[in-house]
Scaffold this active site. Structure first.
Site, PDB file in Angstrom:
ATOM      1  N   VAL A   1      14.724 -27.675   4.902  1.00 55.73           N
ATOM      2  CA  VAL A   1      13.864 -28.704   4.305  1.00 55.73           C
ATOM      3  C   VAL A   1      12.384 -28.330   4.357  1.00 55.73           C
ATOM      4  O   VAL A   1      11.530 -29.136   4.003  1.00 55.73           O
ATOM      5  CB  VAL A   1      14.073 -30.083   4.971  1.00 55.73           C
ATOM      6  CG1 VAL A   1      15.452 -30.626   4.666  1.00 55.73           C
ATOM      7  CG2 VAL A   1      13.828 -30.016   6.471  1.00 55.73           C
ATOM      8  N   TYR A   2      12.071 -27.134   4.781  1.00 55.12           N
ATOM      9  CA  TYR A   2      10.677 -26.667   4.729  1.00 55.12           C
ATOM     10  C   TYR A   2      10.357 -26.236   3.302  1.00 55.12           C
ATOM     11  O   TYR A   2      11.250 -25.794   2.578  1.00 55.12           O
ATOM     12  CB  TYR A   2      10.486 -25.488   5.680  1.00 55.12           C
ATOM     13  CG  TYR A   2      10.518 -25.821   7.146  1.00 55.12           C
ATOM     14  CD1 TYR A   2      10.447 -27.129   7.608  1.00 55.12           C
ATOM     15  CD2 TYR A   2      10.635 -24.807   8.102  1.00 55.12           C
ATOM     16  CE1 TYR A   2      10.480 -27.418   8.951  1.00 55.12           C
ATOM     17  CE2 TYR A   2      10.670 -25.081   9.450  1.00 55.12           C
ATOM     18  CZ  TYR A   2      10.585 -26.384   9.873  1.00 55.12           C
ATOM     19  OH  TYR A   2      10.627 -26.654  11.220  1.00 55.12           O
ATOM     20  N   PRO A   3       9.083 -26.401   2.887  1.00 61.96           N
ATOM     21  CA  PRO A   3       7.887 -26.633   3.680  1.00 61.96           C
ATOM     22  C   PRO A   3       7.700 -28.096   4.080  1.00 61.96           C
ATOM     23  O   PRO A   3       8.034 -29.012   3.322  1.00 61.96           O
ATOM     24  CB  PRO A   3       6.749 -26.197   2.747  1.00 61.96           C
ATOM     25  CG  PRO A   3       7.294 -26.445   1.379  1.00 61.96           C
ATOM     26  CD  PRO A   3       8.761 -26.122   1.471  1.00 61.96           C
ATOM     27  N   THR A  13      10.662 -22.468   1.517  1.00 53.03           N
ATOM     28  CA  THR A  13      10.275 -21.618   2.652  1.00 53.03           C
ATOM     29  C   THR A  13      11.344 -20.559   2.918  1.00 53.03           C
ATOM     30  O   THR A  13      11.032 -19.380   3.118  1.00 53.03           O
ATOM     31  CB  THR A  13      10.051 -22.479   3.904  1.00 53.03           C
ATOM     32  OG1 THR A  13       9.037 -23.445   3.642  1.00 53.03           O
ATOM     33  CG2 THR A  13       9.619 -21.608   5.078  1.00 53.03           C
TER      34      THR A  13
END
Length: 210
Positions: A52-54, A65
């Site tokens: 679930v990044y950024p 990411t």
């Protein structure tokens, strides 16, 4: 760069782990690559990311990411220890979040695709899911390891009593063991010192603070 064992395992990791939660939003791809290059030049071989990044983005940026890290590692995957995480919402579908067996097994496939690798070294549950039995989550992690898609498993943002329960259940059921925790830790946020740190010392669990 000093390397240390990851908890009680035989895995050697650089003592500094590079977190990547700003890659793809606060840091564009060239900046992210420059940070990765500088870290690698300094001897950092341990990279941590999440599906679930950024941080601070939305569903439209989830996974960016991992894509940046995967593209940067192209041709040198074996030079790095890679950790990623699942739990957060990855789509609008109700089942694409949490620590259910379905979400964990779906999430690892997405992470592997974005990271351009057949496996991750450490696969972590990003938070505790109060709606999923802990046995279900541990069984799913056990499946991930048995399928060769992860080498070790860990948890992030779990209170000490939940980690202790996970250890007990995995011992009883013979499933994969939690070998690392990733707590928030700074001068103003230190509650994990009271119980979690002592538990990790006693059980030889690696601590990867952020």
């Amino acid at each position: 760069m000093k390397h240390v064992r990851l908890g009680r395992t035989g895995l050697q990791v650089s003592q500094l782990c590079l977190g990547t939660m700003t890659f793809g939003l606060q840091c564009d791809q060239p900046t992210s690559n420059a940070i990765l290059n500088r870290a690698a030049d300094g001897g950092v071989t341990f990279l941590d990311t999440s599906d679930v990044y950024p941080l601070g983005g939305g569903l439209e940026t989830n996974g960016r990411t991992e894509e940046i890290v995967g593209e940067w590692m192209k041709g040198r995957r074996n030079d790095f220890i890679v950790a990623t995480k699942c739990f957060g919402r990855t789509s609008a579908k109700r089942w694409d979040a949490g620590n259910s067996r379905k979400h964990i097994l779906d999430a690892i496939e997405g992470s592997l695709r974005r990271l351009r690798t057949d496996y991750v070294d450490v696969y972590q549950l990003h938070s505790f899911d109060h709606n999923t039995p802990i046995d279900e989550a541990l069984d799913a992690l056990d499946t991930v390891v048995r399928q060769g898609k992860a080498r070790y498993v860990g948890v992030s943002n779990w209170p000490a009593y939940k980690v202790a329960r996970a250890l007990g259940r995995s011992e009883l059921k013979g499933t994969v063991r939690v070998d690392s925790v990733q707590p928030r830790y700074n001068l103003l946020f230190r509650p994990f010192e009271r119980e979690l740190l002592a538990l990790c010392q006693e059980e030889s669990i690696a601590v990867i603070p952020y």
